[in-house]
Motif scaffolding. Structure first.
Motif, PDB file in Angstrom:
ATOM      1  N   UNK B 263       0.776  -1.027   0.078  1.00  0.00           N
ATOM      2  CA  UNK B 263       0.103  -0.057  -0.019  1.00  0.00           C
ATOM      3  C   UNK B 263       0.825   1.298  -0.241  1.00  0.00           C
ATOM      4  N   UNK B 264       2.095   1.029   0.456  1.00  0.00           N
ATOM      5  CA  UNK B 264       2.953   2.256   0.367  1.00  0.00           C
ATOM      6  C   UNK B 264       3.522   2.604  -0.984  1.00  0.00           C
ATOM      7  N   UNK B 265       3.045   3.942  -1.584  1.00  0.00           N
ATOM      8  CA  UNK B 265       3.599   4.121  -2.909  1.00  0.00           C
ATOM      9  C   UNK B 265       4.317   5.340  -2.841  1.00  0.00           C
ATOM     10  N   UNK B 266       5.316   5.209  -3.785  1.00  0.00           N
ATOM     11  CA  UNK B 266       6.516   6.305  -3.999  1.00  0.00           C
ATOM     12  C   UNK B 266       5.881   7.345  -4.908  1.00  0.00           C
ATOM     13  N   UNK B 267       5.681   8.401  -4.469  1.00  0.00           N
ATOM     14  CA  UNK B 267       5.258   9.888  -5.215  1.00  0.00           C
ATOM     15  C   UNK B 267       6.026   9.882  -6.283  1.00  0.00           C
ATOM     16  N   UNK B 268       7.399   9.798  -6.420  1.00  0.00           N
ATOM     17  CA  UNK B 268       8.352  10.194  -7.319  1.00  0.00           C
ATOM     18  C   UNK B 268       8.157   9.184  -8.269  1.00  0.00           C
ATOM     19  N   UNK B 269       8.007   7.945  -8.135  1.00  0.00           N
ATOM     20  CA  UNK B 269       7.851   6.838  -9.191  1.00  0.00           C
ATOM     21  C   UNK B 269       6.786   7.088 -10.019  1.00  0.00           C
ATOM     22  N   UNK B 324       1.451  11.319   3.876  1.00  0.00           N
ATOM     23  CA  UNK B 324       3.059  10.806   3.761  1.00  0.00           C
ATOM     24  C   UNK B 324       3.483  10.169   4.822  1.00  0.00           C
ATOM     25  N   UNK B 325       4.275   9.017   4.907  1.00  0.00           N
ATOM     26  CA  UNK B 325       4.953   8.583   5.930  1.00  0.00           C
ATOM     27  C   UNK B 325       6.592   8.798   6.179  1.00  0.00           C
ATOM     28  N   UNK B 326       7.027   8.866   4.813  1.00  0.00           N
ATOM     29  CA  UNK B 326       8.197   9.233   4.829  1.00  0.00           C
ATOM     30  C   UNK B 326       8.388  10.890   4.319  1.00  0.00           C
ATOM     31  N   UNK B 327       8.564  11.683   5.126  1.00  0.00           N
ATOM     32  CA  UNK B 327       8.497  13.217   4.686  1.00  0.00           C
ATOM     33  C   UNK B 327       9.708  13.860   4.373  1.00  0.00           C
ATOM     34  N   UNK B 328      10.734  13.246   4.415  1.00  0.00           N
ATOM     35  CA  UNK B 328      12.189  13.700   3.929  1.00  0.00           C
ATOM     36  C   UNK B 328      12.060  14.004   2.425  1.00  0.00           C
ATOM     37  N   UNK B 329      13.004  14.889   2.050  1.00  0.00           N
ATOM     38  CA  UNK B 329      12.664  15.359   0.694  1.00  0.00           C
ATOM     39  C   UNK B 329      14.005  14.755  -0.141  1.00  0.00           C
ATOM     40  N   UNK B 330      13.837  14.177  -0.865  1.00  0.00           N
ATOM     41  CA  UNK B 330      14.965  13.274  -1.647  1.00  0.00           C
ATOM     42  C   UNK B 330      15.142  13.786  -3.283  1.00  0.00           C
ATOM     43  N   UNK B 331      16.423  14.150  -3.821  1.00  0.00           N
ATOM     44  CA  UNK B 331      16.647  14.785  -4.933  1.00  0.00           C
ATOM     45  C   UNK B 331      15.663  14.305  -6.042  1.00  0.00           C
ATOM     46  N   UNK B 332      15.628  12.992  -6.227  1.00  0.00           N
ATOM     47  CA  UNK B 332      15.288  12.395  -7.607  1.00  0.00           C
ATOM     48  C   UNK B 332      13.580  12.867  -7.707  1.00  0.00           C
ATOM     49  N   UNK B 333      13.004  12.606  -6.511  1.00  0.00           N
ATOM     50  CA  UNK B 333      11.536  12.854  -6.678  1.00  0.00           C
ATOM     51  C   UNK B 333      11.279  14.478  -6.996  1.00  0.00           C
ATOM     52  N   UNK B 334      12.114  15.453  -6.491  1.00  0.00           N
ATOM     53  CA  UNK B 334      11.790  16.616  -6.911  1.00  0.00           C
ATOM     54  C   UNK B 334      12.006  16.995  -8.226  1.00  0.00           C
ATOM     55  N   UNK B 335      13.018  16.214  -8.868  1.00  0.00           N
ATOM     56  CA  UNK B 335      13.484  16.147 -10.336  1.00  0.00           C
ATOM     57  C   UNK B 335      12.264  15.850 -11.229  1.00  0.00           C
ATOM     58  N   UNK B 362      10.579  25.934  -6.148  1.00  0.00           N
ATOM     59  CA  UNK B 362      10.933  26.803  -5.310  1.00  0.00           C
ATOM     60  C   UNK B 362      11.916  26.151  -4.092  1.00  0.00           C
ATOM     61  N   UNK B 363      11.234  24.838  -3.693  1.00  0.00           N
ATOM     62  CA  UNK B 363      12.057  24.252  -2.802  1.00  0.00           C
ATOM     63  C   UNK B 363      13.365  23.712  -3.276  1.00  0.00           C
ATOM     64  N   UNK B 364      13.352  23.243  -4.506  1.00  0.00           N
ATOM     65  CA  UNK B 364      14.685  22.886  -5.206  1.00  0.00           C
ATOM     66  C   UNK B 364      15.926  23.993  -5.280  1.00  0.00           C
ATOM     67  N   UNK B 365      15.205  25.305  -5.711  1.00  0.00           N
ATOM     68  CA  UNK B 365      16.017  26.163  -6.124  1.00  0.00           C
ATOM     69  C   UNK B 365      16.265  26.925  -4.653  1.00  0.00           C
ATOM     70  N   UNK B 366      15.476  26.911  -3.891  1.00  0.00           N
ATOM     71  CA  UNK B 366      15.967  27.710  -2.323  1.00  0.00           C
ATOM     72  C   UNK B 366      16.722  26.766  -1.437  1.00  0.00           C
TER      73      UNK B 366
END
Lengths: 429, 429
Positions: B263-269, B324-335, B362-366
């Motif tokens: 049930x856990x899904x990857x927003x980035x994927x 969301x259950x993992x609320x960190x921000x990883x690079x590739x999902x932003x991209x 904004x998050x990426x560039x800031x």
């Protein structure tokens, strides 16, 4: 039954070496342009058909190599194969899109450029068997290359299994009037057969896996375990569909306009599949005893519904749970039943299978063989009267009759030697 | 929003040409032995890691070729690619079993000889993109040959789709502690991506069919339409299984011992898949408007559940129907979200997607870009504090950041030019 088995072995061996091998050894090679030609009338004379089919070329290379590897080689056999391979590589290969054409003229000009997986399965089989006979690298490489071609062009990545009909450029081709891109038990069974010999040759992991997966697929999707019968045709997603006449040059099955519902099963395909499956298990190194549960329902259905216990021989087809509906006797079903019933007896020791074998063997040797020249009539009626009388054509080659007769000799030798229950050895010794 | 789009385009273009391209143009080639090396610390200095991964080599060839083909080439770019291809062909190719090894030492000695389909998908992508850039026959032939290799070694003939992990000899390898030979959304998505570019290159029927079948398979088996989310991992028969840490060197996802339920899904994927799918439809010649029903649920789920509307950026993952259950921000999902949300806006005209884009941009560039050297930090916490600080390693190459930044420039140009609703053109002009 011991006396019968010994006499039957003697009779079959004598027929094989005195009649059947000489028929093809003197006729199969086509002297003018090379390659193979199987169009012969009841007197063993060439008919007016001159075209050459991929199926005839591939099956001839296979069966000649196979017969030689079983220990029944004759002088000139390997040269006959070599000229056939040379013609095949020169004329049937498509240098642009890869793969091999479906039909050529006598001189090798392309007549039908479709790419048909059925034919490519036999190419794998032919080159692998030839490499096993001769150790030739070129045949080994071509068998492996053809496997890659089949997988990369024809595998259905969505539903598993293989698509079967393509244009020259490997676009999917529809060959059914109802527009279904069907998958068939027949083609998947022969892919199993081809992958078995390919794996026997290469012992490569991906060839083993392909063989195992096709077998699992057939048992999961194409065999009805409660009846022990195969279903002939499927939509790409494995929904059974009627078996209908294809809009392509293909075999000589007989259809009416509406085709045959999925419940109609081919006794010949069922028992052919059962013994080819048992053979695949030998090559995979698995004991036949572990296959009993899977194959006994097939052998039993064939013996109970498929054998004509009154007039002898194997019927063509019928509904899975009723009496045969086409009661004619066609050559290839008899051939495959002979091998299958012997395997059933060797596996189980149950004499009912030896009786079924004897029934079919008597029918073939008393009614189907045309002793004037040595091959089998293609189609008899239920009582054994000849309906079609040619000895060979583009779809009746020596594949069924010659392979089955060799296999019967090997399996009868095994019974005579008291080695029932063991995996069959090469040459039956 | 028009002013924002123009300013954002300017800011992104400036960053791409002044910072991001120079970072990799001066660092990606490995001068001592050849090939590519992505292990750089936060100051842009080489770390102690010297090994070279197949993924790094293949993704580098792809992304350099892609950037050049998009119109952002720099002097020496093609020579950099050429030396990387030479190293790859010389050191990573297995002359015995075919395919490419997974990890080599700096000098090219084999370190891990596994055959991993994920890596081979990127090889197809790399050689196809390079052939599209340069017209080189060798790259075109290698892309086509790799397709045949993947199909003949990895296609699951029983259940469809592909097996993903193999030994050097292409025996199935199990890389999960629970013994499941899993299939993944991730690998099938990247096979779709690879087959898209392969078909763009060759226009061959069997490449088109493979692309179409993989897409159908993903939508039938791997996407839950009611939620608009992907499921990560499956047993071979497509039963969802937990997503767990693999026993192989692979990426830098974070797992606890029991793994993550299906049930856990990857927003980035999910959003990466949506935009790669839209791109595949362009290459197949189908209008994007026909894809709305399939992709809008994915874009909506990502915008509603995946975007952190408080602190900005895209979360890592969460249950399909909860927060969301993992609320960190990883690079590739932003991209991938940057590209995906622009595509969503271009497809629908709905400003909510432009807002989601702006949030992530904004998050990426800031916060995510390390302006000291020009690349992105790999992992920030929810509020944007740096958790991991390297600029590149074996699994963080320039694939996501460089491709996404180029794509964002192209898509913003398209919006500025008022060409929303049209299929995107090469170079965004």
């Amino acid at each position: 039954m011991a006396d019968y088995v010994r006499e039957c072995l003697e009779r079959t061996e004598r027929y094989l070496t005195d009649k059947l091998i000489p028929f093809w050894a003197t006729r199969l090679a086509e002297p003018e342009y090379g390659g193979f030609q199987a169009n012969y009338d009841r007197h063993g004379c060439r008919t007016g058909v001159t075209e050459k089919t991929l199926l005839c070329q591939a099956r001839s290379i296979f069966v000649l190599s196979h017969v030689a590897r079983m220990g029944f080689e004759w002088p000139g056999c390997r040269e006959m194969i070599a000229q056939g391979i040379a013609f095949l590589l020169r004329q049937f290969q498509d240098p642009v899109y890869g793969g091999y054409y479906w039909i050529c003229e006598a001189d090798g000009r392309v007549k039908a450029d479709a790419k048909v997986i059925y034919g490519h399965a036999y190419l794998v089989y032919a080159f692998a068997e030839h490499a096993l006979l001769t150790g030739e690298d070129r045949s080994r490489e071509e068998a492996a290359r053809l496997f890659d071609l089949i997988a990369s062009r024809a595998a259905d990545l969505r539903h598993g299994g293989f698509h079967e009909h393509f244009t020259r450029a490997f676009e999917l081709a529809c060959v059914r009037p109802d527009g279904v891109h069907a998958k068939s038990f027949d083609v998947h069974m022969h892919l199993m057969e081809a992958f078995t010999t390919l794996y026997e040759l290469t012992r490569e992991a991906h060839h083993r896996r392909a063989l195992e997966q096709v077998i699992d697929l057939i048992f999961a999707r194409m065999i009805e375990p409660e009846f022990g019968v195969g279903v002939s045709m499927f939509a790409p997603d494995w929904t059974p569909v009627p078996n209908v006449q294809l809009n392509t040059l293909w075999g000589s099955d007989r259809f009416d306009v509406k085709g045959k519902p999925p419940e109609v099963t081919s006794y010949g395909h069922n028992i052919e599949f059962a013994w080819l499956y048992l053979h695949s298990q030998d090559i995979l190194g698995r004991p036949r005893s572990e296959c009993t549960e899977r194959v006994v329902p097939i052998f039993d259905h064939t013996a109970e519904r498929g054998v004509d216990w009154e007039h002898g021989g194997l019927y063509v087809e019928g509904p899975r749970d009723g009496a045969a509906t086409e009661t004619n006797k066609e050559f290839w079903q008899q051939a495959e039943a002979l091998v299958g019933f012997l395997d059933a007896y060797l596996l189980t020791g149950d004499e009912k299978y030896l009786k079924a074998f004897r029934n079919v063997h008597d029918f073939v040797f008393d009614k189907m063989i045309n002793y004037e020249v040595g091959e089998w009539f293609p189609l008899l009626d239920r009582r054994g009267r000849v309906l079609w009388d040619y000895m060979g054509h583009n779809w009746k080659i020596c594949y069924h009759t010659l392979r089955a007769t060799c296999q019967v000799v090997l399996k009868l030798r095994q019974i005579v030697a008291g080695r029932r229950g063991q995996a069959p050895s090469r040459r039956g010794e």
